[in-house]
Write a protein that holds these residues in place. Structure first.
Motif, mmCIF file in Angstrom:
data_model
loop_
_atom_site.group_PDB
_atom_site.id
_atom_site.type_symbol
_atom_site.label_atom_id
_atom_site.label_comp_id
_atom_site.label_asym_id
_atom_site.label_seq_id
_atom_site.Cartn_x
_atom_site.Cartn_y
_atom_site.Cartn_z
ATOM 1 N N ASP A 1 -2.516 6.187 -1.721
ATOM 2 C CA ASP A 1 -3.910 5.774 -1.870
ATOM 3 C C ASP A 1 -4.081 4.667 -2.900
ATOM 4 O O ASP A 1 -5.168 4.458 -3.419
ATOM 5 C CB ASP A 1 -4.782 6.975 -2.260
ATOM 6 C CG ASP A 1 -4.323 7.632 -3.557
ATOM 7 O OD1 ASP A 1 -3.227 7.283 -4.023
ATOM 8 O OD2 ASP A 1 -5.054 8.482 -4.085
ATOM 9 N N ARG A 2 -2.999 3.925 -3.203
ATOM 10 C CA ARG A 2 -3.119 2.863 -4.203
ATOM 11 C C ARG A 2 -2.289 1.652 -3.805
ATOM 12 O O ARG A 2 -1.387 1.730 -2.976
ATOM 13 C CB ARG A 2 -2.664 3.361 -5.583
ATOM 14 C CG ARG A 2 -1.144 3.574 -5.705
ATOM 15 C CD ARG A 2 -0.765 4.151 -7.056
ATOM 16 N NE ARG A 2 0.676 4.294 -7.221
ATOM 17 C CZ ARG A 2 1.431 3.436 -7.882
ATOM 18 N NH1 ARG A 2 0.882 2.364 -8.453
ATOM 19 N NH2 ARG A 2 2.736 3.631 -8.012
ATOM 20 N N THR B 1 0.839 -1.192 0.000
ATOM 21 C CA THR B 1 0.000 0.000 0.000
ATOM 22 C C THR B 1 0.874 1.241 0.000
ATOM 23 O O THR B 1 1.671 1.461 0.914
ATOM 24 C CB THR B 1 -0.925 0.024 1.234
ATOM 25 O OG1 THR B 1 -1.710 -1.179 1.257
ATOM 26 C CG2 THR B 1 -1.854 1.228 1.172
ATOM 27 N N ARG C 1 0.378 -1.222 -4.891
ATOM 28 C CA ARG C 1 1.440 -1.575 -5.827
ATOM 29 C C ARG C 1 1.732 -3.061 -5.620
ATOM 30 O O ARG C 1 1.930 -3.505 -4.487
ATOM 31 C CB ARG C 1 2.692 -0.732 -5.586
ATOM 32 C CG ARG C 1 2.509 0.737 -5.890
ATOM 33 C CD ARG C 1 3.696 1.543 -5.408
ATOM 34 N NE ARG C 1 4.911 1.218 -6.147
ATOM 35 C CZ ARG C 1 6.127 1.665 -5.797
ATOM 36 N NH1 ARG C 1 6.272 2.417 -4.713
ATOM 37 N NH2 ARG C 1 7.192 1.339 -6.514
#
Length: 247
Positions: free
Chosen positions: A218-219, A215, A221
């Motif tokens: 806000d995304r 994390t 990976r």
């Protein structure tokens, strides 16, 4: 002509969709495209001074100076050797696994042996994930997170997996024993406890890939680790060969 044009457009859409879906929903193990790759081919296990019976290696997956995972082998109080991956920051990093429900059985054997005036009673308790005989009872039911072992070229399907913070790669079947002296001076009771690792194991002495999710802001990976689990004179170690994480 119009029908031919519609057919060509429909065919083109069908051909494009799989590649689009693949790009959106998964990455390929061993493919460096769009990945930040870090080699670890010469890394060996390091000793963790805080735990005298534990060896491990700390890994910074995204290169921000903070360690994310620990690869380690430890020995429990009962002599059970475990090789595992532990996520240090479990709110940020998770390992790809499959969850399976397993029944652990208890098998008991009692034998008697006479030495002079002394009777030796040996009680053996075997904990295993299969029945040794029909009299074995279910000791307990547990849900186990088993790490998926992938090969080069396998597709890592995103958001379709279990992501626990720690996973066991291998548990070495060991046994412990002690002798209890009863009030009767002519009787000794010996206890043996044996743990059998007979559920799905991570492959030994093979280079395999494990997926993870990180994390970042806000995304998510996604990435993979290339590892090798090997047996060194009865001790099971994890060697990290390579990591890759999405740019």
């Amino acid at each position: 002509m119009k029908k031919t044009l519609l057919f060509v457009l429909a065919l083109a859409a069908v051909c494009v969709m799989p590649s689009c879906n693949k790009e959106r929903t998964g990455i390929t193990f061993g493919d460096y495209t769009g990945m930040i790759v870090t080699p670890y081919d010469t890394v060996s296990m390091q000793h963790i001074t805080d735990f005298t019976d534990q060896w491990g290696y700390l890994v910074d997956l995204n290169g921000d100076g903070e360690n994310n995972i620990r690869l380690y082998t430890s020995v429990s109080d009962h002599g059970l050797s475990v090789s595992a991956i532990h996520c240090i920051d479990d709110d940020l990093t998770q390992i790809v696994c499959k969850k399976v429900e397993k029944q652990r059985y208890l098998h008991c054997d009692t034998t008697y042996r006479q030495t002079g005036d002394t009777t030796h009673v040996t009680i053996t308790e075997i904990y295993t994930f299969h029945k040794i005989n029909e009299a074995d009872i279910v000791e307990h039911i547990e849900t186990i997170s088993i790490p998926q072992a992938y090969d080069d070229g396998d597709l890592f399907i995103l958001n379709k997996n279990s992501f626990p913070e720690s996973v066991t790669l291998y548990m070495h079947a060991t046994e412990s024993n002690y002798t209890a002296y009863t009030a009767d001076p002519y009787k000794q009771t010996h206890y043996y406890t044996v743990y059998k690792n007979d559920y799905d194991r991570f492959p030994l002495d093979e280079e395999k890939y494990i997926g993870f999710r990180f994390t970042d802001a806000d995304r998510f990976r996604y990435g993979w680790m290339k590892i090798k689990l090997y047996n060194n004179e009865g001790n099971y170690f994890v060697k990290l060969l390579e990591t890759a994480i999405q740019e």
